[in-house]
Design a protein around this motif. Structure first.
Motif, PDB file in Angstrom:
ATOM      1  N   ARG A   2       0.850  -1.195   0.000  1.00  0.00           N
ATOM      2  CA  ARG A   2       0.000   0.000   0.000  1.00  0.00           C
ATOM      3  C   ARG A   2       0.882   1.240   0.000  1.00  0.00           C
ATOM      4  N   LEU A   3       0.792   2.009  -1.080  1.00  0.00           N
ATOM      5  CA  LEU A   3       1.637   3.183  -1.258  1.00  0.00           C
ATOM      6  C   LEU A   3       0.793   4.440  -1.382  1.00  0.00           C
ATOM      7  N   VAL A  41      -5.671  13.139   0.705  1.00  0.00           N
ATOM      8  CA  VAL A  41      -5.195  11.953   1.420  1.00  0.00           C
ATOM      9  C   VAL A  41      -6.339  11.324   2.215  1.00  0.00           C
ATOM     10  N   HIS A  42      -7.063  12.133   2.951  1.00  0.00           N
ATOM     11  CA  HIS A  42      -8.186  11.613   3.739  1.00  0.00           C
ATOM     12  C   HIS A  42      -9.240  10.980   2.842  1.00  0.00           C
ATOM     13  N   ARG A  43      -9.530  11.628   1.719  1.00  0.00           N
ATOM     14  CA  ARG A  43     -10.531  11.089   0.782  1.00  0.00           C
ATOM     15  C   ARG A  43     -10.086   9.754   0.186  1.00  0.00           C
ATOM     16  N   LEU A  44      -8.829   9.683  -0.250  1.00  0.00           N
ATOM     17  CA  LEU A  44      -8.321   8.443  -0.849  1.00  0.00           C
ATOM     18  C   LEU A  44      -8.314   7.296   0.157  1.00  0.00           C
ATOM     19  N   LEU A  45      -7.853   7.566   1.376  1.00  0.00           N
ATOM     20  CA  LEU A  45      -7.860   6.521   2.400  1.00  0.00           C
ATOM     21  C   LEU A  45      -9.280   6.021   2.642  1.00  0.00           C
ATOM     22  N   SER A  46     -10.223   6.940   2.697  1.00  0.00           N
ATOM     23  CA  SER A  46     -11.619   6.573   2.919  1.00  0.00           C
ATOM     24  C   SER A  46     -12.162   5.731   1.767  1.00  0.00           C
ATOM     25  N   GLU A  47     -11.861   6.131   0.523  1.00  0.00           N
ATOM     26  CA  GLU A  47     -12.350   5.402  -0.654  1.00  0.00           C
ATOM     27  C   GLU A  47     -11.872   3.953  -0.672  1.00  0.00           C
ATOM     28  N   LEU A  48     -10.652   3.720  -0.193  1.00  0.00           N
ATOM     29  CA  LEU A  48     -10.115   2.355  -0.204  1.00  0.00           C
ATOM     30  C   LEU A  48     -10.278   1.663   1.148  1.00  0.00           C
ATOM     31  N   GLY A  49     -10.929   2.324   2.089  1.00  0.00           N
ATOM     32  CA  GLY A  49     -11.177   1.715   3.393  1.00  0.00           C
ATOM     33  C   GLY A  49      -9.916   1.468   4.199  1.00  0.00           C
ATOM     34  N   LEU A  50      -8.956   2.388   4.082  1.00  0.00           N
ATOM     35  CA  LEU A  50      -7.675   2.240   4.777  1.00  0.00           C
ATOM     36  C   LEU A  50      -7.476   3.347   5.796  1.00  0.00           C
ATOM     37  N   GLY A  52      -4.222   5.556   7.832  1.00  0.00           N
ATOM     38  CA  GLY A  52      -2.828   5.912   7.585  1.00  0.00           C
ATOM     39  C   GLY A  52      -1.852   4.859   8.081  1.00  0.00           C
ATOM     40  N   THR A  53      -2.206   4.181   9.158  1.00  0.00           N
ATOM     41  CA  THR A  53      -1.335   3.137   9.713  1.00  0.00           C
ATOM     42  C   THR A  53      -1.303   1.883   8.847  1.00  0.00           C
TER      43      THR A  53
END
Length: 78
Positions: A2-3, A41-50, A52-53
């Protein structure tokens, strides 16, 4: 792997996130600056259900470009 890739030293700001299967990218004019980048960043993490950790690595462009843009892209968000 995950990058998360961040770029702010050019004419636009962009963030891209991949989980090895799916890649998402968001771009905006550079004038929108660091606020847009963190929102991406927040939007992308949310879209993929991830979270930051969950990331394995952070990739960041370092120029050429404005020194401030490079610093914002490399800054740490708590």
């Amino acid at each position: 792997m995950r990058l998360l890739a961040l770029e702010q030293s050019g004419r636009s700001v962009s963030a891209a996130l991949t989980d090895g299967r799916v890649t998402r990218e968001i771009r905006a004019p550079r004038e929108e600056g660091g606020e847009a980048l963190l929102a991406f960043v927040h939007r992308l993490l949310s879209e993929l259900g991830l979270a930051g950790t969950d990331l394995d690595a952070l990739v960041c462009g370092v120029g050429p470009g404005s020194y401030t843009g490079v610093r914002v892209a490399l800054g740490r968000s708590e």
